[in-house]
Write an enzyme that holds these catalytic residues in place. Structure first.
Site, PDB file in Angstrom:
ATOM      1  N   MET A  78       0.818  -1.212   0.000  1.00  0.00           N
ATOM      2  CA  MET A  78       0.000   0.000   0.000  1.00  0.00           C
ATOM      3  C   MET A  78       0.855   1.267   0.000  1.00  0.00           C
ATOM      4  O   MET A  78       2.067   1.222   0.194  1.00  0.00           O
ATOM      5  CB  MET A  78      -0.928  -0.002   1.215  1.00  0.00           C
ATOM      6  CG  MET A  78      -1.937  -1.148   1.207  1.00  0.00           C
ATOM      7  SD  MET A  78      -3.013  -1.154   2.654  1.00  0.00           S
ATOM      8  CE  MET A  78      -4.003   0.316   2.365  1.00  0.00           C
ATOM      9  N   HIS A  79       0.201   2.400  -0.236  1.00  0.00           N
ATOM     10  CA  HIS A  79       0.719   3.755  -0.018  1.00  0.00           C
ATOM     11  C   HIS A  79       1.751   4.239  -1.033  1.00  0.00           C
ATOM     12  O   HIS A  79       2.076   5.420  -1.051  1.00  0.00           O
ATOM     13  CB  HIS A  79       1.331   3.903   1.383  1.00  0.00           C
ATOM     14  CG  HIS A  79       0.543   3.289   2.489  1.00  0.00           C
ATOM     15  ND1 HIS A  79      -0.767   3.614   2.731  1.00  0.00           N
ATOM     16  CD2 HIS A  79       0.881   2.350   3.421  1.00  0.00           C
ATOM     17  CE1 HIS A  79      -1.194   2.921   3.773  1.00  0.00           C
ATOM     18  NE2 HIS A  79      -0.227   2.151   4.203  1.00  0.00           N
ATOM     19  N   ASP A 237      -2.714  -4.881   0.437  1.00  0.00           N
ATOM     20  CA  ASP A 237      -2.247  -6.197   0.863  1.00  0.00           C
ATOM     21  C   ASP A 237      -2.910  -6.697   2.134  1.00  0.00           C
ATOM     22  O   ASP A 237      -3.254  -7.881   2.231  1.00  0.00           O
ATOM     23  CB  ASP A 237      -0.721  -6.224   1.005  1.00  0.00           C
ATOM     24  CG  ASP A 237      -0.162  -5.089   1.863  1.00  0.00           C
ATOM     25  OD1 ASP A 237      -0.936  -4.314   2.449  1.00  0.00           O
ATOM     26  OD2 ASP A 237       1.087  -4.981   1.928  1.00  0.00           O
TER      27      ASP A 237
END
Length: 485
Positions: A78-79, A237
């Site tokens: 992520m991110h 995830d």
């Protein structure tokens, strides 16, 4: 019928082939490099992700009837900030979730824009790894690159875009950008203005199981797959891992012991803890979840084994550890800073309480216990909202350790369910693809049918009491050392 789940991790892409009954037929893993151009920075090349995913899909499907592959979906780190220009070329290396360069931007967001406003706009506060601070950093430090941005996407969505040509993301992954109004499931106009971007630069939003497109002709030829293979949006995830462990519906819990560690609690309703110590995100089942994330979990044990002890015999180092709850050595698991609940990118790891008679075994145990105590911090934050799960699933590489599972069960005072498949995000992604293709009526029903619990680690009252005493000591160390980092 077959479904492909793609788990785009930090060190490798892991691909899984599942049939409509949930059976896993093959798993393939392909590694790619991680770059640290400056201390605290962490980057990867999106082109590496795609190249290794293409090779992985070819290998994954080499022994099956490719005409029976019906759907592909994703679970992804992520991110990360992936920025494309008007020619769909990657502008700069992706800035990853564990990158710590945005301290100044995070301070601006939390202290000038204000945590109260951020929580109102997005249900979360700013953390160094989130996408929005990276955009502000890029605007301030690479203005020429920032001006070229045509599309902003997350790591797994870059794969989806390359495969389908559709510019899309899902609500769970978008929740970690600090650009999404999580409660109302739309892009936050206030945050777009703060970051200096437009909604046209952001992908269209979908539920995780929704079909965003099909494999485009060029990609189908490259992969030797049939036309019409459906692409489902996928999930971040941790949300994908939660689907893969049946942590769906209201009140279910999952602990992930991967590179990072998470405590994930699914919820039928939107909610935020009072101090924003936990992330409040949309879930891949269409509902919401609370999540505490520690940046170093199984990676602490990997560092200790690989770099310090210089051994690959992980189980051998653990097999003679039998006395629990009495360790005199403590370990703070902050190798890369910490997110939940401290939100401190400057925090660092430490061993505390060593003496002349401290043993290798005690230090190894301290690493495992320190990660468990760090996860307990997130559980305590969740409990302030009235959530108090009595049991949890567990997944990730660290979950393969019986000793670590026992420590987790007793530090948390929770029953820990071990599931048949520990493939987490990849399995969850394949389930999302199957739901998108109509094999199951919902994510919850699919998870209920496919995920099987094989054993349960029960907490022991005497050991729970010992670990409670240890945890109360552990939680004093970070405040005492914070000024030293």
């Amino acid at each position: 019928m077959y479904f492909i789940g793609i788990d785009l991790g930090t060190s490798a892409v892991k691909l899984l082939l599942m049939d409509e009954n949930g059976n896993i037929h093959k798993i393939v893993s392909k590694e790619y490099p991680l770059y640290f151009p400056q201390p605290g920075w962490s980057e990867q090349s999106p082109e590496d992700w795609y190249k290794q995913s293409v090779e992985g899909i070819r290998e994954l499907t080499s022994e099956c009837d490719r005409s029976q592959i019906k759907g592909i979906s994703f679970g992804g780190q992520m991110h990360g900030l992936v920025a494309l220009d008007e020619n769909d070329c990657v502008i700069r290396p992706a800035i990853l979730w564990n990158d710590g360069r945005t301290g100044k931007q995070v301070e601006y967001l939390n202290n000038v824009v204000g945590k109260k406003n951020l929580s109102k706009y997005t249900a979360n506060i700013a953390f160094a790894g989130f996408t929005a601070p990276k955009l502000i950093w890029m605007r301030e430090n690479e203005p020429e690159n920032f001006a070229r941005i045509k599309k902003i996407m997350l790591p797994k969505d870059y794969l989806a875009y390359k495969l389908s040509g559709e510019f899309s993301t899902d609500y769970s992954d978008a929740s970690g950008t600090l650009l999404l109004d999580v409660e109302h499931k739309c892009w936050s106009k206030e945050m777009l203005e703060i970051c200096g971007i437009t909604e046209e630069q952001l992908p269209k939003l979908y539920e995780s199981w929704e079909i965003t497109g099909t494999l485009k002709e060029e990609a189908a030829r490259e992969l030797d797959l049939p036309d019409g293979v459906k692409i489902a949006a996928g999930a971040g995830d941790n949300a994908a891992a939660a689907v893969g462990t049946a942590t769906v519906g209201d009140g279910a819990c999952n602990i992930s012991l991967g590179t990072s560690g998470t405590l994930f609690i699914s919820s039928g309703k939107f909610g935020v803890d009072g101090h924003n110590a936990l992330h409040s995100f949309a879930h891949a089942d269409g509902n919401y979840h609370l999540m505490g994330c520690m940046l170093s979990a199984a990676s602490c044990n990997k560092w200790w084994m690989d770099d310090i002890l210089r051994t690959s015999d992980y189980s051998g180092e653990q097999k003679n550890i039998t006395e629990l709850g009495e360790n005199r050595v403590f370990y703070l698991p902050y190798l890369m800073g910490e997110r939940s609940p401290h939100n401190d990118p400057e925090a660092r790891a430490a061993f505390i309480g060593m003496g002349m008679n401290t043993t290798r075994k005690e230090m190894t145990l301290a690493v495992l216990e320190g990660v468990a105590f760090g996860l307990r911090d997130s559980l305590e934050a969740a409990r302030t909202t009235g959530v108090n799960p009595a049991r949890t699933k567990i997944c990730g590489g660290g979950a393969k350790s019986p000793l670590w599972r026992k420590i987790i069960a007793n530090v948390m005072n929770m029953k820990v369910d071990i599931i048949e498949s520990e493939e987490g995000p990849g399995y969850g992604a394949a389930i999302l693809a199957a739901v998108g293709c109509g094999v199951f009526p919902s994510v919850e029903e699919a998870a209920r049918q496919l995920v099987k619990v094989t054993a349960t680690e029960e907490p022991e009252p005497g050991l729970v009491a010992k670990y409670e005493e240890c945890y109360q000591k552990f939680r004093k160390f970070y405040p005492a050392l914070k000024g030293m980092f």
